[in-house]
Design an enzyme around this catalytic site. Structure first.
Site, short mmCIF file in Angstrom:
data_model
loop_
_atom_site.label_atom_id
_atom_site.label_comp_id
_atom_site.label_asym_id
_atom_site.label_seq_id
_atom_site.Cartn_x
_atom_site.Cartn_y
_atom_site.Cartn_z
N GLU A 1 26.97 58.84 45.08
CA GLU A 1 26.90 59.99 44.05
C GLU A 1 25.65 59.71 43.14
OE1 GLU A 1 31.16 61.56 43.04
OE2 GLU A 1 30.82 59.50 42.14
N ARG B 1 38.70 61.64 19.22
CA ARG B 1 39.08 60.58 20.01
C ARG B 1 40.74 60.62 20.20
NH1 ARG B 1 35.91 55.90 19.21
NH2 ARG B 1 37.70 54.52 19.34
N LYS C 1 30.99 68.49 37.66
CA LYS C 1 31.89 67.61 37.16
C LYS C 1 33.16 68.16 37.62
CE LYS C 1 33.74 64.91 34.50
NZ LYS C 1 33.56 63.21 34.98
N GLU D 1 36.26 53.89 46.68
CA GLU D 1 35.48 54.50 45.39
C GLU D 1 34.21 53.83 45.34
OE1 GLU D 1 35.30 56.55 41.79
OE2 GLU D 1 36.31 56.87 43.61
N CYS E 1 42.50 55.47 18.79
CA CYS E 1 42.36 55.40 17.24
C CYS E 1 41.22 55.53 16.79
CB CYS E 1 43.14 53.95 16.84
SG CYS E 1 44.83 53.94 17.79
N TRP F 1 46.86 56.60 17.50
CA TRP F 1 47.43 57.10 18.82
C TRP F 1 48.50 56.06 18.97
CZ3 TRP F 1 45.62 61.54 21.23
CH2 TRP F 1 46.46 62.05 22.30
N HIS G 1 36.32 46.91 64.20
CA HIS G 1 36.57 48.10 64.99
C HIS G 1 35.46 49.30 64.98
CE1 HIS G 1 40.64 46.74 66.16
NE2 HIS G 1 40.60 46.33 64.81
N ASN H 1 42.59 48.75 15.20
CA ASN H 1 42.70 49.57 16.74
C ASN H 1 42.64 48.32 17.70
OD1 ASN H 1 41.88 51.81 15.58
ND2 ASN H 1 39.82 51.95 16.40
N GLY H 2 43.55 48.61 19.08
CA GLY H 2 43.83 47.66 19.96
C GLY H 2 45.27 47.32 20.29
N LYS I 1 30.75 56.11 44.48
CA LYS I 1 29.85 55.81 43.28
C LYS I 1 28.38 55.71 43.67
CE LYS I 1 31.91 57.36 40.97
NZ LYS I 1 33.17 57.78 41.23
#
Length: 610
Positions: free
Chosen positions: A490, A27, A605, A483, A2, A74, A506, A98-99, A487
């Protein structure tokens, strides 16, 4: 996604509001509206669909006045429609928001019992009623807004106008962005910098826990809780287009990390009903009748999306009691996957153009499987070729290293798990309602972690010279460990590996020494005692421990060299919340080392070649 725009000055506000809304179109939204105060009344114009529809309304019914607010919405609570569009009016109060108001159902029931009637399905209309009620007892709009928001739980950025105060707006913020732009004899309010371009370069950031009064001559701020005056710094922003896109952040990666509370909300918008205990996957998603017949789910992805798929397997099997296979898209082989009749294939890709994922998707379709794409990109190849689509609505992700794509994919997979569980009778409406209520707290929990960014930077500074790092997690947090290691690799070029904490003995334990730090995900909950034993084993070998642990956990604090605190949260939310400090750690290490954070070497990307 929003967007908010507001204006107080001497010019006609409608063209300014509409220009701001156009600048906020990126947005995403499904309806729009504006309101202006003129000749002792506030008039509202709203339309479902694109801004062009609102422009048509304004041509038929022009809007006059020099004080006004606008909004692109939205849907969260309530379907996309004109009556659910903002601004909302109750009595003499008109506002945009918003929220998500987490306790709106209880507040709405209380207001209805007191004789208030509602014209929409939204949580926002509750706010307008609360402010209007408080204003009947006060001579200050700021105090009325403060009193109303004291009763609210959730995230918000609000801009409020009232008939009794025709020369000002009142704004407030908690976990949703809002800025003020200072012009010459005019002041603007917006949810993002692009809406102010062309009007001013002088901005004030509205902080969490702040309420303020916007007048033509400027902005005055107070602490939302105490009402005490707050000194504000005016920032001169010399914006280039690229800087505007970054929103003042040093790098896109940092901006996108901080966008995650909003992105998580946007991924839920229009898809949940807490009151009914239901999840709707939308007109492009599968319906309950289809989901009820699914005997098995296949998830396929690459890289970060594969890690999200590993979380998804745990969520779908535990919540919906449906067997799940997770496939690395580049390794998929239908002869080994053994797809069967009626099974659902779910390819996951931020861009929707990842070649390995597309190839795997096409092979699954050739085997007769129905497919549901989870992607961030409308009209991408994956979206176009799938039977169903579940968009994540994360917004543009410019940095090569994905951050908000990961968390929003987990949210999308959570919604899929709840929809499957509900359709198949594995979850009752009460259970779905409880889980959705928990899910709605995720943006606020993320905000809490983001506020600790400086402390995470201090940890990064201590370990930035390390050439290797081990990441450990159990259960739902094992994919998060994977992940986190990805990161760091990367963006900082530090060699890092993610492991299940149960696998440490192990093999990986052989690497531990005083120069090999280990980051351990150890929030309170399942597996805590066993992971605590991992800490002891690392310390016994002179290894340094960075613990990501629940705030106040003294058992962990007494054993770790550094602690990054996490808020206490329900177990299904842990993969979302616990991933944030790992993203920040990777970012700060890379920034301190001076690497190219947004465009790391050798990476693209969207991987569109094999």
């Amino acid at each position: 996604m929003c967007g908010i725009i507001g204006y107080v000055g001497s010019r006609e506000c409608a063209p300014i509001l509409m220009d701001g809304l156009r600048r906020l179109e990126y947005r995403g939204y499904d309806s729009a509206g504006v309101a202006a105060l003129h000749d002792g009344d506030i008039e509202v114009r709203r339309a479902s669909g694109k801004i062009a529809n609102l422009e048509a309304v304004l041509r038929e019914r022009p809007l006059a006045g020099s004080v006004g607010i606008g909004h692109t919405r939205w849907a969260t609570h309530g379907r996309p429609s004109e009556e659910n569009a903002h601004p909302h009016r109750s009595g003499q109060v008109v506002l945009v928001h918003n929220g998500i108001i987490e306790n709106f159902l209880a507040l709405r029931a209380e207001l209805e019992q007191a004789g208030r009637s509602f014209a929409s399905e939204t949580d926002t209309e509750v706010l307008s009623h609360l402010v209007d009620l408080e204003l009947q007892q006060r001579d200050s709009l700021v105090e009325a807004v403060r009193a109303a928001l004291a009763r609210v739980q959730g995230s918000y950025a609000v801009a409020v106008m009232a008939l009794r105060f025709p020369d000002r707006l009142v704004v407030a913020r908690n976990a949703s962005p809002l800025i003020v732009g200072l012009g010459s004899g005019e002041t603007l309010v917006a949810s993002d910098i692009p809406a102010l371009l062309g009007f001013t370069r002088d901005i004030i950031v509205v902080e969490d826990g702040e309420v303020g009064e916007v007048a033509a001559e400027g902005y005055t701020a107070r602490d939302l809780a105490t009402g005490r005056a707050v000194d504000k710094k005016v920032l001169r922003v010399n914006l280039t287009p690229a800087m505007a896109e970054k929103g003042g952040y040093k790098h896109f990666m940092l901006k996108e990390i901080h966008e995650q509370p909003r992105a998580v909300i946007d991924t839920m918008r229009g898809r949940i009903s807490v009151e009914q205990g239901e999840v709707f996957l939308g007109p492009e998603g599968p319906d309950a009748g289809f989901l009820r017949q699914v005997p098995r789910v296949h998830l396929a992805a690459c890289g970060t999306s594969w890690h999200a798929a590993l979380v998804g397997r745990h969520l779908i099997t535990s919540l919906a009691r449906v067997p799940v296979e997770v496939h690395l898209a580049g390794e998929f082989d239908a002869a080994l996957a053994l797809p069967g009749p009626g099974e659902l294939f779910v390819p996951i890709s931020q861009s929707g153009e990842t070649l390995d994922t597309l190839r795997t998707h096409r092979e699954a379709r050739s085997c007769g499987l129905r497919t549901l794409a989870i992607t961030n990109t409308v009209a991408s190849s994956l979206a176009r070729e799938s039977d169903f689509v579940l968009y994540t609505h994360a917004g543009p992700e410019i940095s090569v290293a994905s951050t908000k794509a990961f968390t929003t994919q987990i949210v999308a997979l959570t919604l899929l798990a709840l929809a499957l569980g509900s359709a198949r009778g594995a979850l009752s409406p009460d259970e779905v309602r409880r889980l959705l209520t928990d899910l709605l707290t995720a943006p606020g929990l993320i905000e809490e972690v983001l506020r600790g960014s400086d402390g995470i930077r201090a940890v990064a500074k201590k370990h930035m010279a390390s050439r290797h790092m081990l990441f450990l997690g159990r259960g739902l947090l094992y994919p998060v460990a994977l992940e986190g290691a990805l990161k760091l690799k990367e963006v900082s070029y530090v060699h890092a590996e993610g492991y299940s904490a149960g696998e440490m003995k192990h093999g990986p334990i052989a690497l531990i020494d005083e120069d090999f730090p280990t980051l351990v995900l150890i929030p309170r909950g399942p597996g805590h005692a066993k992971t605590l034993q991992n800490l002891e084993e690392i310390r016994a070998r002179q290894g340094r421990v960075i613990a990501v642990a629940t705030a106040g956990d003294e058992d962990v604090a007494s054993r770790a060299h550094d602690v990054i605190p996490l808020p206490d949260c329900p177990p299904p939310l842990l993969p979302i919340v616990a991933s944030i400090p790992l993203q920040l750690l990777a970012y700060h290490v890379a920034d301190l080392k001076g690497t190219d954070v947004d465009q790391p070497r050798n990476l693209a990307k969207s991987v569109t070649v094999e």
